[in-house]
Design a protein around this motif. Structure first.
Motif, short mmCIF file in Angstrom:
data_model
loop_
_atom_site.label_atom_id
_atom_site.label_comp_id
_atom_site.label_asym_id
_atom_site.label_seq_id
_atom_site.Cartn_x
_atom_site.Cartn_y
_atom_site.Cartn_z
N GLY A 34 -18.29 -12.09 -8.99
CA GLY A 34 -17.30 -11.67 -9.98
C GLY A 34 -16.60 -10.38 -9.59
N PRO A 35 -17.34 -9.33 -9.19
CA PRO A 35 -16.66 -8.11 -8.76
C PRO A 35 -15.71 -8.33 -7.59
N ALA A 36 -16.10 -9.16 -6.62
CA ALA A 36 -15.22 -9.42 -5.48
C ALA A 36 -13.95 -10.14 -5.91
N LEU A 37 -14.07 -11.06 -6.86
CA LEU A 37 -12.88 -11.76 -7.36
C LEU A 37 -11.90 -10.76 -7.99
N ARG A 38 -12.40 -9.86 -8.84
CA ARG A 38 -11.52 -8.92 -9.54
C ARG A 38 -10.90 -7.91 -8.58
N ILE A 39 -11.73 -7.31 -7.74
CA ILE A 39 -11.23 -6.29 -6.82
C ILE A 39 -10.27 -6.91 -5.80
N GLY A 40 -10.62 -8.07 -5.28
CA GLY A 40 -9.75 -8.72 -4.31
C GLY A 40 -8.39 -9.05 -4.89
N ALA A 41 -8.34 -9.56 -6.10
CA ALA A 41 -7.07 -9.91 -6.72
C ALA A 41 -6.21 -8.67 -6.93
N ALA A 42 -6.83 -7.58 -7.37
CA ALA A 42 -6.07 -6.34 -7.60
C ALA A 42 -5.51 -5.80 -6.28
N ALA A 43 -6.33 -5.79 -5.24
CA ALA A 43 -5.89 -5.24 -3.97
C ALA A 43 -4.79 -6.07 -3.33
N LEU A 44 -4.94 -7.38 -3.37
CA LEU A 44 -3.94 -8.26 -2.76
C LEU A 44 -2.62 -8.24 -3.52
N SER A 45 -2.63 -7.75 -4.74
CA SER A 45 -1.41 -7.64 -5.53
C SER A 45 -0.71 -6.30 -5.36
N ASN A 46 -1.32 -5.39 -4.61
CA ASN A 46 -0.79 -4.04 -4.47
C ASN A 46 -0.05 -3.89 -3.14
N GLU A 47 1.17 -4.36 -3.07
CA GLU A 47 1.96 -4.32 -1.83
C GLU A 47 2.28 -2.89 -1.43
N ASP A 48 2.50 -2.00 -2.40
CA ASP A 48 2.81 -0.61 -2.06
C ASP A 48 1.66 0.04 -1.30
N TRP A 49 0.44 -0.21 -1.75
CA TRP A 49 -0.72 0.35 -1.05
C TRP A 49 -0.79 -0.19 0.37
N ALA A 50 -0.57 -1.48 0.51
CA ALA A 50 -0.65 -2.10 1.84
C ALA A 50 0.40 -1.51 2.79
N GLU A 51 1.61 -1.36 2.31
CA GLU A 51 2.67 -0.82 3.16
C GLU A 51 2.37 0.62 3.58
N ALA A 52 1.93 1.44 2.62
CA ALA A 52 1.61 2.82 2.95
C ALA A 52 0.41 2.90 3.89
N THR A 53 -0.54 2.01 3.72
CA THR A 53 -1.73 2.01 4.56
C THR A 53 -1.38 1.64 6.00
N ARG A 54 -0.51 0.67 6.18
CA ARG A 54 -0.10 0.31 7.55
C ARG A 54 0.51 1.51 8.27
N ALA A 55 1.36 2.24 7.57
CA ALA A 55 1.99 3.41 8.18
C ALA A 55 0.95 4.49 8.50
N ARG A 56 0.02 4.71 7.60
CA ARG A 56 -1.01 5.72 7.83
C ARG A 56 -1.90 5.35 9.01
N LEU A 57 -2.32 4.09 9.08
CA LEU A 57 -3.18 3.66 10.18
C LEU A 57 -2.46 3.78 11.52
N ALA A 58 -1.18 3.44 11.54
CA ALA A 58 -0.42 3.55 12.80
C ALA A 58 -0.35 5.00 13.26
N ASP A 59 -0.12 5.92 12.33
CA ASP A 59 -0.07 7.35 12.67
C ASP A 59 -1.42 7.81 13.22
N GLU A 60 -2.49 7.40 12.59
CA GLU A 60 -3.81 7.86 13.01
C GLU A 60 -4.23 7.22 14.34
N ALA A 61 -3.79 5.99 14.59
CA ALA A 61 -4.06 5.37 15.88
C ALA A 61 -3.38 6.14 17.00
N ARG A 62 -2.15 6.57 16.76
CA ARG A 62 -1.46 7.39 17.78
C ARG A 62 -2.17 8.73 17.99
N ARG A 63 -2.68 9.30 16.90
CA ARG A 63 -3.42 10.56 17.02
C ARG A 63 -4.69 10.37 17.84
#
Length: 322
Positions: A225-254
């Motif tokens: 049940g917790p995985a269902l709720r958390i997964g649905a919320a996270a997969l619906s948060n496109e803004d977080w995903a977009e910002a995270t991709r940019a952050r990870l790319a910056d840190e990979a270059r670092r």
């Protein structure tokens, strides 16, 4: 030199994975909170988990929560209409069951790559080979550990498994449109990009008849049940995903700049993990481990060193250890 990857009392060590801090602590000392684990490709900045309802813990997972997660996954990954989606308790649980989709024959798995696929097929009587032709093929896309991307032309075996566990950092490269092909299965991992590996959530995406067979193999209430709720919320948060991709790319270059400055050569990876060539990978791992920083080396290469991204507090420690 201590060698926790060949610990005779730890049978999992023989499967050659990242992680394994228990073995590292036995070899180098320290408590778990003393260590920085860079041996995996898990996002060090996890998706923020909000409070859950008591029912999520106390009751069996309900159908509505399951369908909400499936709908969120379909939107996030742009799953084609002709494909169905099966959530499961981690991509590894699906990997173990995929060989049962066809009678045991030959499977092409090009090395180096994530070794659980070969282990799963071997356990069910398949003959694993480095190159084709074969009745099945596994494509880890992007590949682990070198980040290689495959093409649609590579996905032509009668049974094709496309493991996109690390593809959420490069969604434009996804082969998700192939999921409505007969006998093609696309795997997605939740724990890596969202940094919640302990939640144990993964997805198989394929034609409905394949998903129905996999569902029979995984059984009822496979996802908590917790995985269902958390997964649905996270997969619906496109803004977080977009910002995270940019952050990870910056840190990979670092991370690349830091390692190059210490004499390492970048040879591949994704923005969740980087693969470097060094003079003596075991010596590098030993040096880092003495500073309680765990890294990944490989039994087939004396020069490959793989590092995940450090958490915010880990950059200075990593530089000092190097």
């Amino acid at each position: 030199m201590p060698d926790p990857d060949h610990d005779p009392i730890n049978p999992r060590a023989k499967r050659d994975h990242g992680g394994g801090l228990d073995g590292a602590m036995r070899a180098y000392g320290g408590e778990r909170q003393d260590w920085i684990d860079l041996s995996t490709g898990i996002n060090p900045h996890p998706y923020p988990v909000t409070s859950l309802a008591p029912a999520d813990w106390a009751e069996l997972p309900d159908h509505e929560a399951f369908e909400t997660l499936v709908a969120a996954a379909r939107r996030f990954w742009s799953v084609p209409d002709g494909a169905a989606i099966l959530p499961a308790p981690g991509a590894s649980a699906l990997i173990a069951r995929l060989p049962a989709l066809a009678p045991a024959d030959s499977v092409e798995i090009t090395p180096p790559t994530y070794n659980e696929h070969a282990a799963a097929f071997s356990a069910q009587g398949w003959q694993v080979q480095d190159s084709g032709p074969a009745e099945a093929r596994v494509l880890v896309h992007p590949n682990n550990p070198d980040g290689r991307l495959w093409s649609e032309a590579d996905a032509s075996a009668p049974l094709t498994i496309i493991d996109e566990s690390f593809c959420d950092v490069t969604p434009e490269a996804s082969l998700i449109h192939l999921a409505e092909r007969p006998s093609t299965v696309v795997l997605k991992s939740f724990g890596k990009f969202w940094g919640l590996a302990g939640l144990r959530l993964g997805f198989a995406i394929a034609r409905p008849e394949i998903i129905s067979r996999l569902n029979d193999l995984t059984g009822p209430w496979a996802v908590s049940g917790p995985a269902l709720r958390i997964g649905a919320a996270a997969l619906s948060n496109e803004d977080w995903a977009e910002a995270t991709r940019a952050r990870l790319a910056d840190e990979a270059r670092r991370l690349d700049a830091l390692l190059r400055g210490k004499g390492a050569k970048l040879v591949g990876g994704t923005s969740l993990f980087r693969l470097y060539e060094v003079d003596d990978a075991a010596a590098w791992q030993d040096r880092l481990a003495r500073a309680h920083i765990w890294s990944r080396i490989f039994p087939y290469s004396h020069s490959y060193l793989r590092l995940g991204l450090p958490p915010a507090h880990g950059w200075e420690r990593l530089e000092a250890a190097l």
